[in-house]
Design a protein around this motif. Structure first.
Motif, mmCIF file in Angstrom:
data_model
loop_
_atom_site.group_PDB
_atom_site.id
_atom_site.type_symbol
_atom_site.label_atom_id
_atom_site.label_comp_id
_atom_site.label_asym_id
_atom_site.label_seq_id
_atom_site.Cartn_x
_atom_site.Cartn_y
_atom_site.Cartn_z
ATOM 1 N N THR A 53 0.848 -1.076 0.017
ATOM 2 C CA THR A 53 0.057 0.122 -0.085
ATOM 3 C C THR A 53 0.676 1.084 0.043
ATOM 4 O OG1 THR A 53 -0.101 0.231 2.388
ATOM 5 C CG2 THR A 53 -1.836 -1.346 1.322
ATOM 6 N N GLY A 54 2.216 1.187 0.438
ATOM 7 C CA GLY A 54 3.082 2.302 0.513
ATOM 8 C C GLY A 54 2.871 3.243 1.726
ATOM 9 N N GLN A 55 2.116 2.638 2.593
ATOM 10 C CA GLN A 55 1.834 3.181 3.897
ATOM 11 C C GLN A 55 1.911 2.479 5.158
ATOM 12 O OE1 GLN A 55 -1.699 5.618 4.430
ATOM 13 N NE2 GLN A 55 -2.601 4.667 2.685
ATOM 14 N N THR A 56 1.946 2.829 6.388
ATOM 15 C CA THR A 56 2.135 1.710 7.373
ATOM 16 C C THR A 56 0.612 1.753 7.889
ATOM 17 O OG1 THR A 56 2.017 3.504 9.039
ATOM 18 C CG2 THR A 56 4.347 2.661 8.386
ATOM 19 N N ILE A 57 0.513 0.455 8.463
ATOM 20 C CA ILE A 57 -1.014 0.183 9.190
ATOM 21 C C ILE A 57 -1.230 1.194 9.905
ATOM 22 C CG2 ILE A 57 -2.519 -1.279 10.480
ATOM 23 C CD1 ILE A 57 -0.775 -3.756 9.678
ATOM 24 N N ARG A 58 -0.506 1.843 10.944
ATOM 25 C CA ARG A 58 -0.746 2.777 11.657
ATOM 26 C C ARG A 58 -1.420 3.988 11.016
ATOM 27 N NH1 ARG A 58 2.868 5.662 16.485
ATOM 28 N NH2 ARG A 58 1.387 7.293 17.101
ATOM 29 N N SER A 59 -0.787 4.336 9.981
ATOM 30 C CA SER A 59 -0.959 5.738 8.973
ATOM 31 C C SER A 59 -2.137 5.537 8.451
ATOM 32 C CB SER A 59 0.284 5.991 8.071
ATOM 33 O OG SER A 59 -0.117 6.790 7.053
ATOM 34 N N PHE A 60 -2.463 4.186 7.752
ATOM 35 C CA PHE A 60 -3.822 3.994 7.320
ATOM 36 C C PHE A 60 -4.877 4.012 7.998
ATOM 37 C CE2 PHE A 60 -6.987 1.158 5.539
ATOM 38 C CZ PHE A 60 -7.254 1.653 4.187
ATOM 39 N N VAL A 61 -4.672 3.335 9.386
ATOM 40 C CA VAL A 61 -5.841 3.562 10.237
ATOM 41 C C VAL A 61 -6.179 4.910 10.618
ATOM 42 C CG1 VAL A 61 -6.635 3.253 12.687
ATOM 43 C CG2 VAL A 61 -5.548 1.330 11.392
ATOM 44 N N GLU A 62 -5.324 5.641 10.766
ATOM 45 C CA GLU A 62 -5.256 7.190 10.952
ATOM 46 C C GLU A 62 -6.042 7.802 9.750
ATOM 47 O OE1 GLU A 62 -1.976 10.226 11.198
ATOM 48 O OE2 GLU A 62 -2.035 9.533 13.176
ATOM 49 N N GLU A 63 -5.717 7.802 8.748
ATOM 50 C CA GLU A 63 -6.153 8.374 7.577
ATOM 51 C C GLU A 63 -7.659 7.867 7.552
ATOM 52 O OE1 GLU A 63 -5.551 8.662 2.877
ATOM 53 O OE2 GLU A 63 -4.857 6.530 3.764
ATOM 54 N N THR A 64 -7.949 6.672 7.791
ATOM 55 C CA THR A 64 -9.325 6.500 7.822
ATOM 56 C C THR A 64 -10.407 6.845 8.896
ATOM 57 O OG1 THR A 64 -8.684 4.083 6.970
ATOM 58 C CG2 THR A 64 -11.012 4.217 7.807
#
Length: 415
Positions: free
Chosen positions: A349-360
């Protein structure tokens, strides 16, 4: 009887008020300080009905604790009242009645303050003609009339917090939950193939095809859904049915349930406020387009090149509304170690799980700020931010605005 006071209002002022009424459909009444009706801007209805309502307005002025300025707010209706002067004579101007909902059963109509002096048929006719307002539109109407008649006005905040008014509570109580209890009763009478074509576009998130269908297919036709012959009300019921179906197809297309039902609530409220067939058709089409866009965005998150494990993680993150997402729980769900899942997620995805959760979570916060009245604290807690201050910090870093500025910006654009 109304005394047409030709010299009371200059021609330009009268023309402005008439244009204002033609657009907002809010009845305007002008009384002399002796409570003799001087002028009114109202609908083309029988004189006896207009006279009954004028007498009711007159009694409201008499009962007002402060007729120099008052907001008269009831459970399902409201008025504004203020004094002004012309030729050194004091007058009262009353705006209203305005309604907080356009759907009334016979028993509910009897609770309206002006119902006691009217027969059932007259009451139905009057209710069908009265405007339905939001807090924003009510405030706008009042401020414009104050500016025109007194050359001064109040702020939106001053109107909302007016000391003698339960305005905010009344708007909060004007709910439309009952509509959902009866949605299965609504039936569309348009060809089934046309209906399925439109709903399939929503389910697939296909905006291009949906726009093409709206240009080429005939308007959706609805049958007789109530005992009322009013075409606006008939179309309103049809639009509710359409919104219900769009909500279901959007969920089937991958839109999470909370977002889908939030959009449904939003558009039903907007449909309630429509007073013409044109407005209803426009809002109905915008509703379908908005659902389709949200489904398209939801599908874009699930990229076809992602592995099954990563797709499942993304679905779990975007669909989770009950508990805080943890790396350990996600890893267990896809049968990978937390370390390897972190590596694989960032690689694909090009991003960390933490970053994706934060974005969501920030994206969900945007929807709640636009479409709900939830407090910043409640939004923070519901989206599992550790504190309200941390929520504000993360939101500002990702969006470039604080939650308050973001909500204020979108509130102004929706007025």
């Amino acid at each position: 009887m109304e005394k047409k006071a030709i010299h009371l209002l200059p021609a330009q002022e009268e023309a402005i008020i008439q244009a204002f009424f033609d657009y907002h459909r809010t009845p305007i009444w002008i009384f002399h300080h002796t409570l003799e009706l001087q002028h009114s801007f109202f609908y083309d209805i029988p004189e006896h009905l207009k006279g009954s309502l004028a007498a009711h307005i007159q009694s409201l002025i008499s009962m007002s604790p402060d007729p120099s300025f008052d907001i008269l707010c009831y459970e399902k209706e409201l008025y504004y009242l203020f004094t002004f002067e012309r030729m050194n004579e004091p007058y009262y101007l009353v705006g209203g009645p305005m309604l907080l909902s356009s759907i009334y059963q016979a028993a509910e109509m009897k609770t309206l303050s002006f119902s006691s002096a009217m027969k059932g048929k007259d009451l139905n006719l009057l209710v069908d003609n009265l405007p339905v307002v939001s807090l924003n539109s009510f405030s706008s109407c009042l401020r414009i009339m104050l500016l025109l008649m007194k050359n001064s006005t109040l702020s939106y905040e001053e109107i909302c917090s007016y000391k003698l008014s339960n305005l905010t509570d009344s708007f909060r109580n004007a709910l439309i939950i009952d509509l959902f209890d009866h949605q299965e009763e609504y039936r569309a009478h348009t060809p089934y193939s046309h209906e399925i074509a439109l709903l399939t576009c929503i389910k697939e998130g296909d905006l291009t095809m949906l726009e093409s269908l709206y240009r080429t297919l005939p308007d959706i036709k609805y049958g007789n859904m109530s005992n009322h012959s009013n075409p606006v009300r008939q179309l309103f019921y049809g639009c509710i049915s359409n919104t219900t179906l769009a909500t279901r197809y959007a969920i089937e297309g991958g839109l999470d349930e909370e977002t889908a039902f939030t959009l449904s609530d939003l558009y039903i409220k907007r449909m309630e406020a429509c007073r013409t067939l044109y407005e209803l058709h426009a809002v109905n089409e915008k509703m379908a387009m908005d659902f389709t866009r949200h489904v398209s965005e939801a599908k874009a998150l699930i990229h076809p090149k992602y592995s099954a494990a990563i797709r499942k993680c993304i679905e779990s993150i975007t669909g989770n509304r009950q508990e805080k997402v943890s790396l350990v729980a996600l890893a267990k769900e896809v049968n990978l170690t937390p370390h390897y899942l972190s590596f694989l997620f960032q690689k694909e995805t090009g991003q960390t799980i933490r970053s994706f959760v934060e974005e969501t979570r920030v994206n969900k916060a945007k929807e709640l700020l636009i479409y709900s009245q939830m407090s910043y604290s409640d939004i923070s807690q519901s989206l599992f931010f550790s504190s309200q201050s941390y929520f504000i910090s993360v939101f500002k870093r990702r969006v470039g605005l604080t939650p308050k500025k973001f909500r204020d910006l979108h509130s102004k654009s929706n007025r």
